[in-house]
Design a protein around this motif. Structure first.
Motif, PDB file in Angstrom:
ATOM      1  N   CYS A   7       0.838  -1.195   0.000  1.00 29.28           N
ATOM      2  CA  CYS A   7       0.000   0.000   0.000  1.00 29.28           C
ATOM      3  C   CYS A   7       0.877   1.251   0.000  1.00 29.28           C
ATOM      4  N   ARG A   8       1.900   1.243   0.840  1.00 25.44           N
ATOM      5  CA  ARG A   8       2.828   2.376   0.918  1.00 25.44           C
ATOM      6  C   ARG A   8       3.521   2.605  -0.414  1.00 25.44           C
ATOM      7  N   ASN A   9       3.983   1.531  -1.050  1.00 24.83           N
ATOM      8  CA  ASN A   9       4.689   1.653  -2.322  1.00 24.83           C
ATOM      9  C   ASN A   9       3.791   2.262  -3.400  1.00 24.83           C
ATOM     10  N   VAL A  10       2.531   1.831  -3.432  1.00 25.51           N
ATOM     11  CA  VAL A  10       1.595   2.343  -4.437  1.00 25.51           C
ATOM     12  C   VAL A  10       1.313   3.825  -4.206  1.00 25.51           C
ATOM     13  N   ILE A  11       0.957   4.181  -2.978  1.00 23.30           N
ATOM     14  CA  ILE A  11       0.637   5.577  -2.670  1.00 23.30           C
ATOM     15  C   ILE A  11       1.860   6.468  -2.880  1.00 23.30           C
ATOM     16  N   TYR A  12       3.033   5.981  -2.492  1.00 26.79           N
ATOM     17  CA  TYR A  12       4.262   6.766  -2.655  1.00 26.79           C
ATOM     18  C   TYR A  12       4.513   7.090  -4.123  1.00 26.79           C
ATOM     19  N   LYS A  13       4.349   6.093  -4.973  1.00 23.34           N
ATOM     20  CA  LYS A  13       4.619   6.307  -6.390  1.00 23.34           C
ATOM     21  C   LYS A  13       3.567   7.223  -7.024  1.00 23.34           C
ATOM     22  N   LEU A  14       2.328   7.139  -6.553  1.00 24.83           N
ATOM     23  CA  LEU A  14       1.282   8.022  -7.074  1.00 24.83           C
ATOM     24  C   LEU A  14       1.491   9.460  -6.624  1.00 24.83           C
ATOM     25  N   VAL A  15       1.820   9.639  -5.342  1.00 24.73           N
ATOM     26  CA  VAL A  15       1.892  10.976  -4.757  1.00 24.73           C
ATOM     27  C   VAL A  15       3.267  11.614  -4.915  1.00 24.73           C
ATOM     28  N   VAL A  16       4.309  10.887  -4.528  1.00 27.12           N
ATOM     29  CA  VAL A  16       5.655  11.474  -4.499  1.00 27.12           C
ATOM     30  C   VAL A  16       6.324  11.424  -5.870  1.00 27.12           C
ATOM     31  N   GLU A  17       6.234  10.262  -6.536  1.00 22.66           N
ATOM     32  CA  GLU A  17       6.884  10.131  -7.839  1.00 22.66           C
ATOM     33  C   GLU A  17       5.979  10.593  -8.981  1.00 22.66           C
ATOM     34  N   ASP A  18       4.704  10.872  -8.666  1.00 22.94           N
ATOM     35  CA  ASP A  18       3.763  11.426  -9.643  1.00 22.94           C
ATOM     36  C   ASP A  18       3.588  10.512 -10.864  1.00 22.94           C
ATOM     37  N   LEU A  19       3.513   9.200 -10.602  1.00 23.98           N
ATOM     38  CA  LEU A  19       3.300   8.244 -11.682  1.00 23.98           C
ATOM     39  C   LEU A  19       1.813   7.989 -11.884  1.00 23.98           C
ATOM     40  N   SER A  20       1.438   7.559 -13.075  1.00 24.69           N
ATOM     41  CA  SER A  20       0.064   7.153 -13.341  1.00 24.69           C
ATOM     42  C   SER A  20      -0.146   5.750 -12.789  1.00 24.69           C
ATOM     43  N   PRO A  21      -1.403   5.316 -12.590  1.00 23.54           N
ATOM     44  CA  PRO A  21      -1.647   3.945 -12.102  1.00 23.54           C
ATOM     45  C   PRO A  21      -0.988   2.889 -12.996  1.00 23.54           C
ATOM     46  N   HIS A  22      -1.035   3.082 -14.314  1.00 17.91           N
ATOM     47  CA  HIS A  22      -0.395   2.123 -15.220  1.00 17.91           C
ATOM     48  C   HIS A  22       1.115   2.080 -14.997  1.00 17.91           C
ATOM     49  N   GLU A  23       1.731   3.258 -14.826  1.00 19.39           N
ATOM     50  CA  GLU A  23       3.177   3.320 -14.589  1.00 19.39           C
ATOM     51  C   GLU A  23       3.541   2.680 -13.255  1.00 19.39           C
ATOM     52  N   VAL A  24       2.683   2.867 -12.255  1.00 20.24           N
ATOM     53  CA  VAL A  24       2.917   2.244 -10.956  1.00 20.24           C
ATOM     54  C   VAL A  24       2.857   0.723 -11.095  1.00 20.24           C
TER      55      VAL A  24
END
Length: 197
Positions: A139-156
């Motif tokens: 969960c942390r990895n997904v939220i981090y990549k969405l919020v901090v790394e600004d990736l799209s769901p597909h990129e995550v």
């Protein structure tokens, strides 16, 4: 015994100690502001070494001008304003670098805000990031990549080797957990960061 004495002192006591050139006052301000100032500068896309140089220089200037400050808020404003100005000078010096110029342009709206608004926003953002670190691993990895790394769901999904549906499920789970851990204003900030996804 010394710790008990320090615990009984308020902010203004430390400010007076600082103005009188005492180490305890400086240590209090350093402990209070060092991490937030570094985080503030990180949002302006500066390297860690440059960030540390700027923060050290700003604290040195504060120490040299300690007689000019009577209140906690005036010190706080001076530190953030000095950091911002020093960072903008560094960015100007390196604006030939395309990557730095691109990162700077994404932050320009934030930089143009009044310094008091910047402080509130960035300190809130720091609290949000801290709460994200407390989430379960996936969960942390997904939220981090969405919020901090600004990736799209597909990129995550590609980055973590999971399905897009898993990304959405973990995002939903993370939002529910963070709703319980953040103040309403902090949670609102999180929702703004996730607005497009």
């Amino acid at each position: 015994m010394k710790n008990k004495v320090n615990q009984g002192r308020n902010k203004q006591d430390f400010i007076e100690s600082f103005r009188e050139g005492e180490r305890e006052g400086l240590k209090f301000l350093y402990k209070t502001f060092y991490s937030p100032m570094c985080y503030f500068l990180e949002k302006m896309s500066l390297d860690k070494v440059i960030i540390e140089e700027i923060v050290q220089d700003v604290f040195l200037k504060l120490w040299e001008r300690r007689d000019d400050f009577n209140h906690f808020e005036s010190i706080r404003s001076f530190l953030y304003t000095s950091c911002r100005n020093a960072a903008l000078n560094r960015i100007q010096q390196h604006k030939r670098s395309q990557e730095l110029a691109d990162n700077y342009s994404t932050q320009i709206d934030l930089i143009d805000l009044p310094i008091s608004h910047q402080m509130i926003y960035l300190e809130t953002l720091r609290e949000v990031h801290g709460a994200i670190e407390t989430l379960p691993e996936q969960c942390r990895n997904v939220i981090y990549k969405l919020v901090v790394e600004d990736l799209s769901p597909h990129e995550v999904a590609v980055s973590l080797g999971i399905t897009t549906s898993t990304v959405y499920n973990q995002k939903k789970r993370g939002i529910e957990l963070l709703r319980q851990r953040l103040r309403p204003d902090q949670f609102f900030c999180l929702l703004l960061l996730l607005l497009y996804y």
